[in-house]
Design a protein around this motif. Structure first.
Motif, mmCIF file in Angstrom:
data_model
loop_
_atom_site.group_PDB
_atom_site.id
_atom_site.type_symbol
_atom_site.label_atom_id
_atom_site.label_comp_id
_atom_site.label_asym_id
_atom_site.label_seq_id
_atom_site.Cartn_x
_atom_site.Cartn_y
_atom_site.Cartn_z
ATOM 1 N N HIS A 120 0.793 -1.240 0.000
ATOM 2 C CA HIS A 120 0.000 0.000 0.000
ATOM 3 C C HIS A 120 0.822 1.285 0.000
ATOM 4 C CE1 HIS A 120 -0.132 -0.050 4.724
ATOM 5 N NE2 HIS A 120 1.001 -0.488 4.261
ATOM 6 N N ASP A 158 -3.267 -2.369 8.264
ATOM 7 C CA ASP A 158 -1.827 -2.362 8.523
ATOM 8 C C ASP A 158 -1.527 -1.211 9.488
ATOM 9 O OD1 ASP A 158 0.901 -3.419 6.924
ATOM 10 O OD2 ASP A 158 1.092 -1.390 7.730
ATOM 11 N N VAL A 159 -0.508 -1.363 10.332
ATOM 12 C CA VAL A 159 -0.221 -0.325 11.337
ATOM 13 C C VAL A 159 0.229 0.989 10.697
ATOM 14 C CG1 VAL A 159 2.249 -0.770 11.785
ATOM 15 C CG2 VAL A 159 0.756 -0.057 13.666
ATOM 16 N N HIS A 160 0.688 0.911 9.442
ATOM 17 C CA HIS A 160 1.152 2.105 8.725
ATOM 18 C C HIS A 160 0.058 2.600 7.777
ATOM 19 C CE1 HIS A 160 4.747 -0.426 9.656
ATOM 20 N NE2 HIS A 160 5.115 0.720 10.201
ATOM 21 N N ASP A 235 1.149 -6.135 11.544
ATOM 22 C CA ASP A 235 2.040 -5.251 12.302
ATOM 23 C C ASP A 235 1.381 -4.358 13.359
ATOM 24 O OD1 ASP A 235 1.026 -3.676 10.248
ATOM 25 O OD2 ASP A 235 2.971 -3.291 9.301
ATOM 26 N N GLY A 276 1.753 -5.878 6.018
ATOM 27 C CA GLY A 276 2.994 -5.934 6.803
ATOM 28 C C GLY A 276 2.946 -6.889 7.978
ATOM 29 N N TYR A 278 6.164 -7.631 11.135
ATOM 30 C CA TYR A 278 7.601 -7.632 11.436
ATOM 31 C C TYR A 278 7.845 -8.013 12.891
ATOM 32 C CZ TYR A 278 6.662 -4.797 7.376
ATOM 33 O OH TYR A 278 6.165 -4.361 6.184
HETATM 34 ZN ZN LIG Z 1 2.931 -1.873 7.761
#
Ligand SMILES: [Zn+2]
Length: 307
Positions: A120, A158-160, A235, A276, A278
């Motif tokens: 994304h 996603d966390v971002h 994430d 994501g 990680y």
């Molecule tokens: Zn992410």
């Protein structure tokens, strides 16, 4: 046997070696689904790489040419944060082909899971944050070009923040973009999605889930998509190395169920993407992604696609 298809290709691995992005996770999800008898070999479909014409529905000819030839500037490589390789380019073309196939299968079966993608942070003319091609945007544009859908919603957990996706669909009334993310994290410039939910550092399950439920409900009252492309990022997990939220593994599965439940009750097909993840322990990331398939199995049974 699962009541839907899972889209996977061994070439999904971006071949990054020892990188914070464990791109071998796609293979590990696949192996775990088989090993734990969640899926049988016949539950999987193998995608073709996207045609360049499909990638060009989203990306500029210049960016496509640079990726294919490997002629990226140092600055472009720094933004991308992963090395250029032929395997990387083949993998993202496959991810985009997988996004197209997943979208098609979601329309047929009510749900489909792609085991790669959710890239994304890719913009029309450049890549960022491990994302060279915006596979989800390619999938949506191809389904629209085929006239199998008119409208779509991207639900990005996603966390971002989904900066590339927000930019690609900005001002397009046919695509609604929802992003729920940590405010104080990459990308620091956040182009406006249709709906952005900025969360404070350390937000955990009990705060996250009611906020997502209310905002998703509001979004689906306002906009009636023909399909949802769901980025089930691993994430937001509290042990993620690149995230600062505090969801548990169980909370992330409840998140998946929540999204699937709202879609299913309204008869909206869903295609899911890992995005994501990680975690310090890659097995946690893999488990979170496997749980997305388990949550789908719970919610999209025989009545898949029925309103
Ligand atoms: Zn992410």
């Amino acid at each position: 046997m699962l009541p839907f298809k899972i889209v996977y290709h061994p070439g999904y691995d971006l071949n990054l070696g020892a990188h914070v992005f464990p791109s071998q996770k796609y293979r590990l999800i696949y192996e775990s689904l088989l090993h734990d008898h969640i899926a049988l070999p016949e539950d999987f479909l193998t995608p073709e790489p996207a045609a360049d014409a499909d990638v060009l529905l989203v990306h500029t000819p210049e960016w496509v040419q640079k990726l294919k030839s490997g002629h990226l500037s140092l600055q472009e490589l720094m933004h991308l944060e992963i090395p250029w390789s032929r395997e990387m380019v083949d993998a993202v073309w496959l991810a985009a082909g997988g996004a197209i196939l997943s979208g098609q299968r979601a329309l047929a079966d009510g749900f489909a899971a792609n085991l790669a993608g959710g890239l994304h942070h890719a913009f029309p003319g450049h890549g960022e944050g491990f994302c060279a091609v915006n596979d989800v945007a390619v999938g949506i544009r191809r389904l629209q070009a085929d006239k199998t859908i008119r409208t779509a919603m991207v639900v990005d957990t996603d966390v971002h923040q989904g900066n590339g996706t927000a930019t690609i669909f900005a001002g397009d009334p046919a695509v609604f973009t929802l992003s729920i993310h940590q405010e104080n994290n990459y990308p620091f410039a956040k182009p406006l999605s249709s709906m952005d939910i900025n969360l404070q550092d350390g937000t955990g399950d009990e705060d996250y889930l009611p906020i997502l439920e209310k905002k998703l409900f509001d979004a689906l009252e306002e906009f009636h998509p023909d399909v949802i492309f769901y980025l089930a990022g691993a994430d937001p997990y509290r042990e993620d190395q690149l995230g600062g939220l505090a969801l548990s593994i169980d909370g992330l599965k409840r998140r998946d169920r929540l999204v699937f439940d709202h879609a299913r009750r309204r008869g909206i097909p869903v295609a899911s993407f890992p995005a994501g993840g990680y975690a310090r322990r890659t097995e946690d990331t893999v488990r979170i992604h496997v749980n997305t398939v388990l949550a789908a199995r719970e919610l999209f049974g025989r009545t898949a696609g029925a309103a």
